[in-house]
Design a protein around this motif. Sequence first.
Motif, short mmCIF file in Angstrom:
data_model
loop_
_atom_site.label_atom_id
_atom_site.label_comp_id
_atom_site.label_asym_id
_atom_site.label_seq_id
_atom_site.Cartn_x
_atom_site.Cartn_y
_atom_site.Cartn_z
N SER A 195 0.87 -1.11 0.10
CA SER A 195 0.01 0.17 0.08
C SER A 195 0.75 1.30 0.16
CB SER A 195 -0.94 0.18 1.27
OG SER A 195 -0.25 -0.04 2.40
N ALA A 196 2.21 1.08 0.00
CA ALA A 196 3.04 2.22 -0.20
C ALA A 196 2.75 3.00 -1.00
CB ALA A 196 4.34 2.07 0.03
N PRO A 197 2.72 4.53 -0.98
CA PRO A 197 2.53 5.35 -2.31
C PRO A 197 3.91 5.62 -3.23
CG PRO A 197 2.90 6.70 -0.37
CD PRO A 197 2.85 5.29 0.17
N CYS A 198 4.91 5.06 -2.57
CA CYS A 198 6.07 4.97 -3.43
C CYS A 198 6.52 3.87 -4.07
CB CYS A 198 7.21 5.85 -2.63
SG CYS A 198 7.90 4.82 -1.45
N ALA A 199 7.34 3.79 -5.10
CA ALA A 199 7.46 2.72 -5.66
C ALA A 199 8.52 1.60 -4.95
CB ALA A 199 8.20 2.85 -7.18
N VAL A 211 12.62 -9.85 -6.83
CA VAL A 211 11.78 -10.88 -5.93
C VAL A 211 10.35 -10.50 -5.95
CG1 VAL A 211 11.67 -12.00 -3.76
CG2 VAL A 211 14.12 -11.30 -4.60
N ASP A 212 10.19 -9.08 -5.82
CA ASP A 212 8.81 -8.69 -5.61
C ASP A 212 8.93 -7.04 -5.79
OD1 ASP A 212 6.16 -8.59 -5.34
OD2 ASP A 212 6.20 -9.31 -3.09
N ALA A 213 7.69 -6.68 -6.31
CA ALA A 213 7.49 -5.03 -6.31
C ALA A 213 6.13 -4.95 -5.69
CB ALA A 213 7.92 -4.89 -7.63
N ASN A 214 5.86 -3.72 -5.54
CA ASN A 214 4.54 -3.18 -5.32
C ASN A 214 3.88 -2.59 -6.28
OD1 ASN A 214 5.73 -0.70 -5.31
ND2 ASN A 214 4.95 0.10 -3.31
N PRO A 215 2.39 -2.38 -6.08
CA PRO A 215 1.64 -1.83 -7.24
C PRO A 215 2.12 -0.39 -7.82
CG PRO A 215 0.10 -2.92 -5.52
CD PRO A 215 1.62 -2.86 -5.23
N VAL A 296 11.49 7.14 -6.05
CA VAL A 296 10.59 8.59 -6.01
C VAL A 296 10.86 9.45 -7.61
CG1 VAL A 296 9.70 10.47 -5.05
CG2 VAL A 296 10.40 8.40 -3.85
N ASP A 297 9.75 9.45 -8.32
CA ASP A 297 9.94 10.28 -9.41
C ASP A 297 10.15 11.70 -9.28
OD1 ASP A 297 10.32 11.20 -12.14
OD2 ASP A 297 8.24 10.49 -12.63
N ILE A 298 11.17 12.41 -9.49
CA ILE A 298 11.09 13.81 -9.23
C ILE A 298 11.36 14.60 -10.43
CG2 ILE A 298 11.81 13.61 -6.77
CD1 ILE A 298 14.95 14.18 -8.00
N THR A 299 11.15 14.03 -11.56
CA THR A 299 11.20 14.61 -12.82
C THR A 299 10.67 16.06 -12.98
OG1 THR A 299 11.48 12.56 -13.88
CG2 THR A 299 11.09 14.39 -15.55
N GLU A 300 8.95 16.05 -12.65
CA GLU A 300 8.44 17.14 -12.52
C GLU A 300 8.81 18.09 -11.59
OE1 GLU A 300 5.22 19.89 -14.02
OE2 GLU A 300 6.30 18.04 -14.64
#
Length: 615
Positions: A195-199, A211-215, A296-300
């Motif tokens: 449920s974490a908002p970051c990747a 091994v695993d990754a979140n949504p 965390v995407d900080i491009t913007e």
Amino acid sequence: MLESVPTGLLTGATLMLALAALAFATRARRHGKDQARRLDELLQAETARRQAAEHALDEAHARFAGLFELLPELLVLSTRDEGRLIDMNHNWTPLLGYRRDESLGRSGDDFGLWGGPDDAREIRAELRVGGTVSKRPVTLRRRDGSAVETLLSARPLQIGARSYVITAYRDITAELAAIRRLTESEARFAAIFNSAPCALSLTRMSDRGHVDANPAWEQLFGLDRHAVRDQSAIQLGLWVDLDEQRAVYARIASNEHVTQREVRLNLPGRQGIATCLISGRLLNVDGEECALWSVVDITELRRIQADIEDLNRTLEQRVAARTTELSSALDTLRQTQEELIRSDKMAALGSLVAGVAHELNTPIGNSVTIATTLAANAVEIGAQHAAGRLRRRDFDEHLEVTREATGLLVRSLSRAEELVRSFKQVAMDQTSEQRRRFELGGFLHEMAITLSPMVRNSPYVLEIAPLEALEMDSYPGALGQIFTNLLSNALLHAFDGRRHGNIRVTPRHTAPGWVEIRFDDDGNGIPAANLPRIFDPFFTTRLGKGGSGLGLHIVYNLATRILGGRVEVDSAPGRGSSFVLTLPCTAPAGATENALRPEADTPRTLNFEDVGPII
């Protein structure tokens, strides 16, 4: 311990030896001394053998007793059928809280030892058929009612003709609690991970495969986390700079934390290269070293920062240009406000002049009429006297008329003289703004006379309360302007729509060197929402209906900046208004006419927030 077992089970060998000795004595008497000697030898040999067996049995008992007490588990010896407790080791009291002496001879059912009602019955059933019970989870109840989770192992034990059960209990309460905590921790980690908002992603250190990754990771990279399992980021082409990837993995391998490291990544789900902040740390997952990553995407954000930096480079020029514009606008606004204030003062003075002029018409007109009548009578009397037709009665009537006319003439001219004198003093004060000494009661009386035309032909009453002689060294022009503005404000706002009303001015001496002047009316009152703004410039509820929004603003500036006092208001809809002036008897030095100008350090200056909507 075993000494509590029935004594018949342990002394049977001694009894048999005694019986054998009795038989030997009988045979010796029967067969003779030689045979008795031989039997005695045999008996001695049998006795030695029996004694050796008993010694070996005692040693076995001692070893059993030592083992019984030294084992870390709770050991209990009980009867097989009834389950009565025969003995227990030292762990009985620490584990369950019962004393040994109060427990012997009782069964576990007697004091509610079993947590599950069927556990004891099932275990006894298995033991009756000769079986054993090994590591069976059971719950026991302590003396205080709390539960103890244990692993039970039991087996039957035959001692002589008696059947017993030896039972071992291993306390696993702490182990089960640790397992539950571990399970809960894993569940919380899984919930947070998913449920974490970051990747977030988990990769093996050995081959760097996923091994695993979140949504959130799936959404950021546009990849299915199940499809990329066991594939490395290099295989997926996510890293732009492979040396950067090797550097962060080297730090993780040396058990360092990677925190907010800015890297460039390819995001297959969208075009272009993204600027990301990556953090990572080493974890042990099922005995295998893994790396937990957050992205965390900080491009913007970087684009916005670049725009802000570009904006800041030109900000000083824009600020300077805007400051110049605002300064010019503020200067213009100040000049406009000064002109409006000056115009408002002159309009009030003009209204005063018009009122006084109208008021003078009556006594002066009466005086002209009386003087004209006297002149006509004098001519007529003169003509009669010249013609010799003047009679005493006519002359007496002429004298009586003359006395009445001169009385009226004197009263009319006195009224005119009083109006002119009061107006002259008020006009001089309001136009010159000069400081002088004056008596407050007389000044208020002159103001009432001068302003009487404003209320003379109206249904409203102006009343000045009496005051003992009080001399002031102040600015009568400013005080007169306040008096005029408060009276005009009451007539314009307080009595709007009312057929009658009263205005009472009450001066009184307060603390030494201070005076209070109250202006009370029984008019409409002021709504609570308007009270904080009534002294603001240009605030009016009658825009276009005779209200300029400057009257009370001028009152505030005159009271606070020229007269050195303060002005307060208390009002509510339907119960009138009270304006309270608190003034020093000696005004502060240095006050000038320019005090009406809006300065930056005064609380009532005009600014863009103060103006607001005009209602």
